[in-house]
Design a protein around this motif. Structure first.
Motif, PDB file in Angstrom:
ATOM      1  N   PRO A  25      37.333  43.177 -31.780  1.00 54.63           N
ATOM      2  CA  PRO A  25      36.087  43.097 -31.444  1.00 54.63           C
ATOM      3  C   PRO A  25      36.061  43.112 -29.899  1.00 54.63           C
ATOM      4  N   SER A  26      35.019  43.378 -29.203  1.00 49.04           N
ATOM      5  CA  SER A  26      34.768  43.450 -27.873  1.00 49.04           C
ATOM      6  C   SER A  26      34.973  42.235 -27.303  1.00 49.04           C
ATOM      7  N   HIS A  27      35.095  42.157 -25.787  1.00 51.47           N
ATOM      8  CA  HIS A  27      35.512  40.644 -25.139  1.00 51.47           C
ATOM      9  C   HIS A  27      34.159  39.979 -25.159  1.00 51.47           C
ATOM     10  N   ASP A  28      33.090  40.629 -25.240  1.00 49.54           N
ATOM     11  CA  ASP A  28      31.816  39.683 -25.386  1.00 49.54           C
ATOM     12  C   ASP A  28      31.681  39.163 -26.779  1.00 49.54           C
ATOM     13  N   ARG A  34      33.962  32.309 -29.522  1.00 48.82           N
ATOM     14  CA  ARG A  34      34.535  30.977 -29.188  1.00 48.82           C
ATOM     15  C   ARG A  34      33.556  30.147 -28.493  1.00 48.82           C
ATOM     16  N   LYS A  35      32.513  30.459 -27.780  1.00 53.15           N
ATOM     17  CA  LYS A  35      31.394  29.475 -27.626  1.00 53.15           C
ATOM     18  C   LYS A  35      30.539  28.654 -28.688  1.00 53.15           C
ATOM     19  N   ARG A  36      30.443  29.573 -29.815  1.00 51.10           N
ATOM     20  CA  ARG A  36      30.025  28.902 -30.943  1.00 51.10           C
ATOM     21  C   ARG A  36      31.035  28.052 -31.604  1.00 51.10           C
ATOM     22  N   ALA A  80      38.329  26.635 -28.295  1.00 47.26           N
ATOM     23  CA  ALA A  80      37.422  27.837 -27.770  1.00 47.26           C
ATOM     24  C   ALA A  80      38.342  28.467 -26.569  1.00 47.26           C
ATOM     25  N   ASN A  81      39.490  28.126 -25.932  1.00 50.58           N
ATOM     26  CA  ASN A  81      39.873  28.920 -24.973  1.00 50.58           C
ATOM     27  C   ASN A  81      40.964  29.753 -25.657  1.00 50.58           C
ATOM     28  N   ASP A  82      41.166  29.586 -27.067  1.00 50.84           N
ATOM     29  CA  ASP A  82      42.176  30.198 -27.664  1.00 50.84           C
ATOM     30  C   ASP A  82      41.747  31.625 -28.174  1.00 50.84           C
ATOM     31  N   ARG A  83      42.455  32.905 -27.599  1.00 47.34           N
ATOM     32  CA  ARG A  83      42.084  34.089 -27.886  1.00 47.34           C
ATOM     33  C   ARG A  83      42.722  34.429 -29.409  1.00 47.34           C
ATOM     34  N   PRO A  84      42.251  35.568 -30.092  1.00 55.98           N
ATOM     35  CA  PRO A  84      42.991  35.935 -31.135  1.00 55.98           C
ATOM     36  C   PRO A  84      44.093  36.922 -30.604  1.00 55.98           C
ATOM     37  N   PRO A  85      45.449  36.705 -31.312  1.00 55.00           N
ATOM     38  CA  PRO A  85      46.674  37.099 -30.971  1.00 55.00           C
ATOM     39  C   PRO A  85      46.532  38.752 -30.984  1.00 55.00           C
ATOM     40  N   ARG A  86      47.247  39.082 -29.804  1.00 56.85           N
ATOM     41  CA  ARG A  86      47.298  40.730 -29.732  1.00 56.85           C
ATOM     42  C   ARG A  86      47.993  41.415 -30.613  1.00 56.85           C
TER      43      ARG A  86
END
Length: 111
Positions: A25-28, A34-36, A80-86
């Protein structure tokens, strides 16, 4: 003499098209998700305070709801600050089939 396919000799950049059928998914979109999650976690804190006020006569239950609401902001920020792993998979590139009359394995005679 140019090369075909948009490849520049001596360059490390590979300009062949990347297949994006399984793109992330895009960064946006990731940021919105994450905001939700953050808003949902912080919204769970309000009912904990309300339940603590409702059950103020039962001190241990009110204290439990208050103690439950204390780590929620910290947990919400971590989630919220955790991104999905690459993904560590190799990039899938388009490979076209050669359409030359002559094969690539032939002896070159220099004169």
């Amino acid at each position: 003499m140019g090369t075909g396919g948009g490849v520049v000799m001596g360059s490390e950049r590979d300009d062949t098209p990347v297949l994006i059928t399984a793109a992330e998914p895009s960064h946006d979109d990731q940021h919105a998700a994450r905001k939700r999650k953050y808003i949902t976690m912080m919204a769970m804190r309000l009912p904990c305070f309300a339940l603590a006020l409702i059950f103020y006569n039962v001190w241990w239950l009110a204290l439990g709801f208050l103690l439950l609401s204390v780590p929620l902001p910290w947990i919400a920020v971590l989630i919220a600050n955790d991104r999905p792993p690459r993904k560590a998979e190799e990039v899938s590139r388009y490979q076209r089939e050669p359409r030359a009359i002559e094969g690539g394995d032939h002896q070159v005679i220099e004169g």
